[in-house]
Design an enzyme around this catalytic site. Structure first.
Site, PDB file in Angstrom:
ATOM      1  N   GLU B  71       0.662  -1.259   0.096  1.00  0.00           N
ATOM      2  CA  GLU B  71      -0.087   0.039  -0.007  1.00  0.00           C
ATOM      3  C   GLU B  71       0.948   1.245  -0.133  1.00  0.00           C
ATOM      4  O   GLU B  71       0.287   2.091  -0.786  1.00  0.00           O
ATOM      5  CB  GLU B  71      -0.926   0.006   1.136  1.00  0.00           C
ATOM      6  CG  GLU B  71      -2.235  -0.917   0.876  1.00  0.00           C
ATOM      7  CD  GLU B  71      -1.875  -2.517   1.315  1.00  0.00           C
ATOM      8  OE1 GLU B  71      -0.740  -2.605   1.899  1.00  0.00           O
ATOM      9  OE2 GLU B  71      -2.563  -3.313   1.266  1.00  0.00           O
ATOM     10  N   HIS B 140     -11.418  -3.696   8.974  1.00  0.00           N
ATOM     11  CA  HIS B 140     -11.883  -3.525   7.720  1.00  0.00           C
ATOM     12  C   HIS B 140     -13.182  -2.572   7.647  1.00  0.00           C
ATOM     13  O   HIS B 140     -14.003  -3.083   6.781  1.00  0.00           O
ATOM     14  CB  HIS B 140     -12.156  -4.914   7.059  1.00  0.00           C
ATOM     15  CG  HIS B 140     -11.133  -5.958   6.565  1.00  0.00           C
ATOM     16  ND1 HIS B 140     -10.071  -6.430   7.863  1.00  0.00           N
ATOM     17  CD2 HIS B 140     -10.359  -6.068   5.523  1.00  0.00           C
ATOM     18  CE1 HIS B 140      -9.111  -6.878   7.152  1.00  0.00           C
ATOM     19  NE2 HIS B 140      -9.240  -6.744   6.005  1.00  0.00           N
TER      20      HIS B 140
END
Lengths: 340, 340
Positions: B71, B140
């Site tokens: 990322e 999440h």
């Protein structure tokens, strides 16, 4: 201009080593001039700081000039570089105007970043310098995107990204080398291993002896070179640049060098000895190259002094330009937060 | 105000939120070869939430690029591509993973334009599926948009409808600044009218979803949807709520909020992010500092996420973020009892 080693003297001499012989007089003149510009720029910056003319901090690369100059010597004007917090050398080596650099250092409106960036953020976008970076390893992922961009636009440019030994322990280093390799991006990764991440000896911070060894994890060439040996640095960088330009993917080039000054202005050198610093002072890249050039009669001593003198004059003028430059207007504080 | 629909036929065509984003991506890539989509599993897989769908097959692996799970690296790659002539659209698989990319977004993307004195622009888009309600638990399900609204140099948008999802995406791709689009996972399958031709929803313009007299309910993303549903129920109780969908957190359309508060005299702010130190605090303070404060007949009320990591258990998960019933109750309290 072709160089003919030993041809200017009747004395029988050992032939020039190949790395030196590969460099013409013009290239050497450029390289020497840039190294002197960097040295004098930083010495002047340091003196300005001591006299209170510059606030903040700075990270000097005195001792590392051959790395900055040698790696970039064979780059084209429209090739890109990304630099580090210790980036004055890269900036000058890529062809930046020391006057506008000094103006930036002084926080002036006509500095490269209009005084908003300072020492750690000097960028010369038109000259292909996409910026110094205050974050260790900050430039590495950016280089991946620059490489993607070059490839997508089918350009023949190369992106050279500088970072220190400390950066190679950041995740960004590994993520970036991996992506550059799998996508065969036109990037030259240049690690300037000056032995210390601030105070942490790389030998204590890294499990392998050379940063270049880490290239094997990414199936790319890893080359370690004496970073204080300008001809050797050029000889190591040129094939890496050519490989990248030909579409052959990235190289990890490690320049083993040393910063003769502390990490920043707060450094009291508690982590290294005077003897160690003196040992490296003896390996000074500028004097080493000059001795070799005189020994091989490539340049006369007077010519070398003229190159140095010209560089000093440029820096003195740069300093005067910076001092005479206007400060930014506080009414424009929030300008350029967003592009229109 | 909401962008008017192009034609009556277009108005009758419905797409899902995910399809609308995909159509916007496809149109942007067709119109401009500098635009490309990249991220984890956006290729053959079609994106973790199916947003990129068939784009890989339509545009090929050079325009729809699968990346390693890196990322930080890919966020930096977006920066590098953006400053050298491309228009990257990066998908971060879950918005939570932006925590791994913070350095490049906050230190690099947001600051380069300013730090370089306006000499470089960073026209990149980051798409971030966020929010709770899918049983994905604490790592999440977060709503982190307020973090980025705190950073000068970034723009932050939160579409609530398929129409705005496409229009804000196309506006973001046009924008010369880094734009973060927080999409909501629960909205991907919701359907609504979407004009086929490309159109832009200007970034920084809130939409008044329902005109009312008794109180102003401000929300964005799924909270704007819940606020509108709550307002419909409140109408049956003779409470006439005005509903403002912020659409953009930075820049924030404060003028629309303040004008509404001057009219309704009551303000309820609803958001999914953790209540304290969040969007509600900022809007409350802005009202308190403005002349609209004088028009208030009741304290400002905030409904926000509970001060807890998002729990896995569905009952707890639901209890941790404002639901339609909560909004109805809070509005009723504010109007009938004059308390938050």
């Amino acid at each position: 201009m072709a160089s003919l080693p030993g041809s200017r003297t009747a004395d029988a001499q050992a032939p020039e080593r190949a790395e030196l012989a590969a460099l013409g007089d013009d290239a050497l003149r450029v390289a020497l001039s840039r190294m002197h510009l960097i040295r004098k720029f930083e010495e002047t910056a340091e003196a300005s700081y001591m006299r209170g003319l510059i606030h903040g901090t700075m990270h000097l690369s005195i001792g590392q000039e051959a790395s900055a100059v040698g790696t970039t010597l064979k780059l084209e004007r429209d090739d890109y570089i990304l630099s580090t917090h210790r980036g004055h050398g890269h900036c000058i080596a890529k062809g930046a105007d020391p006057a506008r650099m000094f103006a930036e250092f002084f926080g002036k409106e006509n500095g490269y970043c209009r005084g908003r960036g300072g020492s750690m953020h000097i960028a010369d976008v038109e000259g292909g310098n996409l910026g110094a970076n205050g974050i260790v390893a900050g430039g590495l992922p950016i280089a991946v995107g620059v490489g993607m961009s070059i490839k997508a636009q089918k350009q023949h440019r190369v992106c050279m990204v500088f970072f220190g030994d400390g950066a190679t322990n950041e995740g960004a280093f590994h993520e970036s080398l991996n992506m550059a390799s799998i996508w065969r991006l036109p990037i030259v990764f240049v690690c300037e291993n000056n032995k210390y991440g601030m105070s942490m000896d790389i030998a204590r911070a890294m499990a392998v002896p050379n940063v270049a060894d880490r290239a094997s994890s990414y199936a790319i060439p890893g080359i370690a070179v004496d970073g204080n040996d300008l001809p050797a640095v050029v000889a190591a960088a040129e094939p890496a640049i050519d490989l990248a330009r030909r579409g052959g993917g990235p190289t990890l080039l490690e320049c083993k060098t040393y910063r003769l000054r502390g990490h920043s202005k707060s450094d009291r050198n508690l982590y290294r000895t005077k003897e160690e610093i003196e040992t490296w002072r003896d390996k000074d890249a500028i004097r080493r190259l000059e001795h070799e050039l005189v020994a091989h009669n490539r340049f006369a001593e007077t010519e070398l002094r003229a190159i140095e003198e010209a560089a000093h004059k440029t820096i003195e003028q740069a300093l005067e330009f910076a001092k005479a430059s206007p400060d930014p207007d506080p009414a424009q504080l929030t300008r350029d937060v967003y592009a229109d | 105000m909401p962008t008017e629909l192009a034609t009556p036929e277009a108005a009758t065509r419905e797409l899902s939120y995910a399809e609308a984003i995909r159509e916007g991506l496809a149109q942007a890539m067709q119109a401009d070869e500098r635009v490309f989509l990249f991220g984890e599993d956006v290729g053959v897989y079609g994106g973790a939430f199916g947003v990129s769908g068939d784009l890989f097959h339509r545009f090929g692996p050079e325009r729809v690029i699968d990346t390693p799970i890196s990322e930080l690296g890919i966020a930096g790659a977006a920066v590098g591509a953006a400053i050298t002539g491309m228009k990257p659209v990066l998908e971060l698989q879950f918005s939570d993973f932006v925590t791994l990319a913070m350095e490049q977004i906050v230190n690099q993307a947001a600051k380069i334009h300013f730090m370089f004195g306006g000499k470089a622009t960073v026209p990149m888009v980051v798409r971030l599926p966020g929010g709770s309600g899918t049983g994905a638990a604490a790592q999440h399900s977060q709503s982190l948009e307020a973090w980025f609204a705190h950073v000068p140099g970034l723009k932050v948008v939160q579409p609530s409808t398929p129409h705005d999802a496409k229009g804000l995406l196309l506006a973001a791709i046009d924008d010369p600044n880094p734009v973060l689009i927080f999409e909501h996972k629960l909205l991907y399958k919701t359907r609504g009218p979407v004009p086929e031709d490309p159109y832009r929803v200007p970034i920084g313009n809130a939409a008044v979803r329902r005109v009312g007299r008794d109180l102003t309910i401000v929300g964005s993303s799924i909270m704007a949807i819940r606020a509108a549903a709550a307002a419909a129920r409140l109408a049956a109780e003779d409470i006439d709520a005005e509903v403002i969908d912020l659409r953009s957190l930075r820049p924030l359309d404060f003028a629309t909020i303040a004008a509404s508060v001057r009219k309704t005299h009551r303000l309820l702010i609803v958001y999914e992010g953790v209540k304290i130190m969040g969007i509600g605090a900022e809007i409350s303070a802005m009202i308190a500092e403005s002349d609209a404060f004088d028009f208030l007949d009741a304290p400002i009320a905030r409904l926000g996420g509970a001060d807890v990591p998002l729990p896995y258990n569905p009952v707890l998960e639901k209890a941790a973020v404002p639901q339609e019933d909560d909004i109805v109750a809070a509005a009723r309290r504010l109007v009938r009892e004059g308390r938050a």
